[in-house]
Design a protein around this motif. Structure first.
Motif, short mmCIF file in Angstrom:
data_model
loop_
_atom_site.label_atom_id
_atom_site.label_comp_id
_atom_site.label_asym_id
_atom_site.label_seq_id
_atom_site.Cartn_x
_atom_site.Cartn_y
_atom_site.Cartn_z
N GLN A 23 0.71 -1.26 0.04
CA GLN A 23 0.00 -0.05 -0.07
C GLN A 23 0.91 1.26 0.03
N ILE A 24 1.96 1.39 0.65
CA ILE A 24 2.64 2.30 1.00
C ILE A 24 3.75 2.70 -0.40
N HIS A 25 4.20 1.70 -0.79
CA HIS A 25 5.07 1.88 -2.02
C HIS A 25 5.20 0.83 -3.02
N GLY B 204 14.64 11.46 0.25
CA GLY B 204 13.41 11.11 0.16
C GLY B 204 12.82 10.43 -1.24
N TRP B 205 12.58 9.20 -1.01
CA TRP B 205 12.37 8.07 -2.04
C TRP B 205 10.72 8.16 -2.23
N SER B 206 10.49 8.49 -3.33
CA SER B 206 9.08 8.57 -3.84
C SER B 206 8.33 9.66 -3.19
N PHE C 132 13.00 11.90 4.87
CA PHE C 132 11.74 12.91 4.35
C PHE C 132 10.58 12.08 3.81
N GLY C 133 9.50 12.06 4.45
CA GLY C 133 8.61 11.10 3.86
C GLY C 133 8.84 9.80 4.02
N CYS C 134 9.04 9.29 5.28
CA CYS C 134 9.52 8.07 5.68
C CYS C 134 8.71 6.67 5.39
N GLY D 5 9.51 3.64 7.18
CA GLY D 5 10.89 3.75 7.54
C GLY D 5 11.78 2.83 6.84
N ARG D 6 11.23 2.56 5.47
CA ARG D 6 12.13 1.45 4.71
C ARG D 6 13.37 2.10 4.25
N MET D 7 13.42 3.28 3.93
CA MET D 7 14.72 4.01 3.31
C MET D 7 15.65 4.10 4.39
N LEU E 43 -0.50 8.13 10.84
CA LEU E 43 -0.75 6.49 11.29
C LEU E 43 0.66 5.92 10.83
N HIS E 44 1.35 6.48 9.51
CA HIS E 44 2.43 5.90 9.19
C HIS E 44 3.65 6.05 9.94
N ALA E 45 3.67 7.48 10.59
CA ALA E 45 4.56 7.78 11.62
C ALA E 45 4.63 6.66 12.86
N PHE F 250 10.58 12.00 8.75
CA PHE F 250 9.42 12.88 9.06
C PHE F 250 8.49 12.20 8.06
N GLU F 251 7.31 12.19 8.65
CA GLU F 251 6.13 11.29 8.04
C GLU F 251 4.98 12.26 8.27
N PRO F 252 4.21 13.00 7.63
CA PRO F 252 2.96 13.75 7.67
C PRO F 252 1.85 12.85 8.27
N GLU G 53 7.06 24.57 -1.79
CA GLU G 53 6.91 24.92 -0.25
C GLU G 53 8.08 23.82 0.48
N TRP G 54 8.01 22.46 -0.18
CA TRP G 54 8.78 21.62 0.60
C TRP G 54 10.34 21.97 0.26
N LEU G 55 10.66 22.11 -1.10
CA LEU G 55 12.06 22.40 -1.51
C LEU G 55 12.49 23.70 -0.69
N GLY H 118 2.79 18.81 9.54
CA GLY H 118 1.77 19.03 8.48
C GLY H 118 2.00 18.28 6.93
N PHE H 119 0.98 18.45 6.18
CA PHE H 119 1.41 17.85 4.86
C PHE H 119 1.90 18.98 4.17
N SER H 120 1.75 20.31 4.73
CA SER H 120 2.50 21.27 4.21
C SER H 120 3.58 21.80 5.28
C1 LIG Z 1 5.05 6.33 -1.95
S1 LIG Z 1 5.37 6.66 -0.18
C2 LIG Z 1 7.00 6.58 -0.12
C3 LIG Z 1 7.37 5.95 1.33
C4 LIG Z 1 8.99 5.85 1.79
N1 LIG Z 1 9.63 6.85 1.32
C5 LIG Z 1 9.33 4.70 1.10
O1 LIG Z 1 9.81 4.90 -0.23
O2 LIG Z 1 9.16 3.54 1.43
C6 LIG Z 1 5.04 8.44 -0.08
C7 LIG Z 1 4.98 8.84 1.34
O3 LIG Z 1 4.61 10.40 1.22
C8 LIG Z 1 4.06 10.86 2.48
N2 LIG Z 1 3.65 12.05 2.12
C9 LIG Z 1 2.30 12.43 1.70
N3 LIG Z 1 1.89 13.73 1.34
C10 LIG Z 1 3.01 13.92 1.75
C11 LIG Z 1 3.54 15.53 1.75
N4 LIG Z 1 2.45 16.51 1.44
N5 LIG Z 1 4.46 16.08 2.38
C12 LIG Z 1 5.45 14.84 2.23
N6 LIG Z 1 5.23 13.67 2.57
C13 LIG Z 1 4.05 13.32 2.15
C14 LIG Z 1 3.02 9.58 2.51
O4 LIG Z 1 2.34 9.72 3.84
C15 LIG Z 1 3.74 8.26 2.32
O5 LIG Z 1 4.24 7.94 3.63
#
Ligand SMILES: C[S@@+](CC[C@H](N)C(=O)[O-])C[C@H]1O[C@@H](n2cnc3c(N)ncnc32)[C@H](O)[C@@H]1O
Length: 297
Positions: free
Chosen positions: A63-65, A162-164, A99-101, A104-106, A127-129, A122-124, A176-178, A145-147
């Motif tokens: 579901q996540i990746h 930050g992968w994906s 970033f967006g862990c 926590g795989r990466m 539940l993932h966090a 960091f995970e917005p 905003e995130w950059l 926040g998501f922002s």
């Molecule tokens: C495709 S997953 C990748 C997770 C992880 N990096 C990995 O490769 O296993 C994308 C992740 O980005 C997070 N995410 C969603 N919206 C985001 C936002 N606005 N800013 C940062 N992260 C966000 C999601 O919650 C999710 O955990």
């Protein structure tokens, strides 16, 4: 519904007396052997007396990746790790952020490269966090926040990966995130991020043809095709240097993002960020990858 099991931590002197017992035991082995250690954790959590983080259920990984096995999940994480390492971005780095862990795989391959107290995620998605913390209590996971909302300490990290994540964020959100990532990096620090590229647009084009011919395709491709619109135009726009983003949901932030080298350089310049793009690689990994370096001044 998912259940998550946490590692059974014992009161062990290794963790009381060392900044990183994973580094002490496994810091000197080759990357391939380090990867084998992580693959082994699927069936054995205690390796050489060290209790490893636990692994999430397959359905959650998918579901996540999107990965269909532990082998693939860790394979992708190690390919990214080796890319980061060979780029030099890990050299001398002392403080790490995933970033967006997600779960926590990466982070896992990097767990022998930093003091454990300097490894952060960091995970917005709250539940993932929680899941990431439960599976791996050795690193510190912020949520926020998501922002950007100031939840990540400024001027703190030498290496942010930050992968994906930039494979999904809209133009507003990625800008905003950059900007935020630039402010949390120390001068001279690096950020290594992935994004979708022309390869994925062309793959979708091929899969559209299969679908039109009545064949089955992956559920994720179907979801993307529901939002892509005119793929030939998307490809032409990308090749022209445009940033491409679409979704099949009503989200204004999260969808499918294709950030090419020209668009990335344009955004960095428009935002007047004290960063330079040192690498843009569209072939080595499953997603395109770019490296930003924060200037020293
Ligand atoms: C495709 S997953 C990748 C997770 C992880 N990096 C990995 O490769 O296993 C994308 C992740 O980005 C997070 N995410 C969603 N919206 C985001 C936002 N606005 N800013 C940062 N992260 C966000 C999601 O919650 C999710 O955990």
């Amino acid at each position: 519904m998912y259940t998550v099991s946490s590692p059974r931590i014992t009161y062990s002197s290794e963790f009381r007396n060392s900044a990183n017992p994973f580094r002490d035991k496994f810091g000197g082995i080759a990357d391939d052997n380090w990867k084998d250690v992580w693959l082994t954790t699927e069936t054995c959590s205690n390796i050489q007396g060290i209790e490893f983080p636990t692994i999430p259920e397959q359905q959650l990984q998918s579901q996540i990746h999107g990965s269909s096995s532990w082998q693939i999940s860790m394979g992708e994480a190690f390919a990214f790790y080796e890319f980061v390492k060979s780029s030099g971005a890990l050299d001398g780095a002392k403080c790490f952020l995933d970033f967006g862990c997600g779960w926590g795989r990466m982070t896992r391959p990097f767990m022998r490269d930093f003091d454990l107290g300097k490894i952060y995620g960091f995970e917005p998605n709250a539940l993932h966090a929680i899941i990431a913390r439960s599976l791996n209590p050795y690193f510190t996971v912020f949520t926020g926040g998501f922002s950007p909302d100031g939840s990540i300490p400024k001027d703190w990290f030498d290496l942010v990966v930050g992968w994906s994540i930039f494979s999904h964020l809209s133009e507003k959100s990625l800008k905003e995130w950059l900007t935020e990532i630039c402010s949390v990096l120390r001068p001279g620090g690096h950020a290594v991020f992935t994004t979708w590229g022309i390869r994925f647009l062309k793959r979708l084009q091929g899969e559209q043809a299969l679908l039109d011919a009545g064949q089955e395709i992956h559920w994720y491709s179907k979801q993307c095709l529901d939002g892509v619109g005119n793929i030939s135009k998307r490809i032409a726009d990308y090749e022209n240097g445009d940033f491409i983003w679409f979704t099949n949901t009503d989200s204004t932030e999260y969808g499918e993002a294709f950030l090419g080298e020209k668009a990335l350089n344009r955004f960095v310049s428009e935002l007047d960020l004290p960063m330079e793009v040192t690498t843009f690689d569209a072939t080595s990994l499953a997603q395109d990858v770019f490296i930003l370096r924060k200037r020293q001044w």
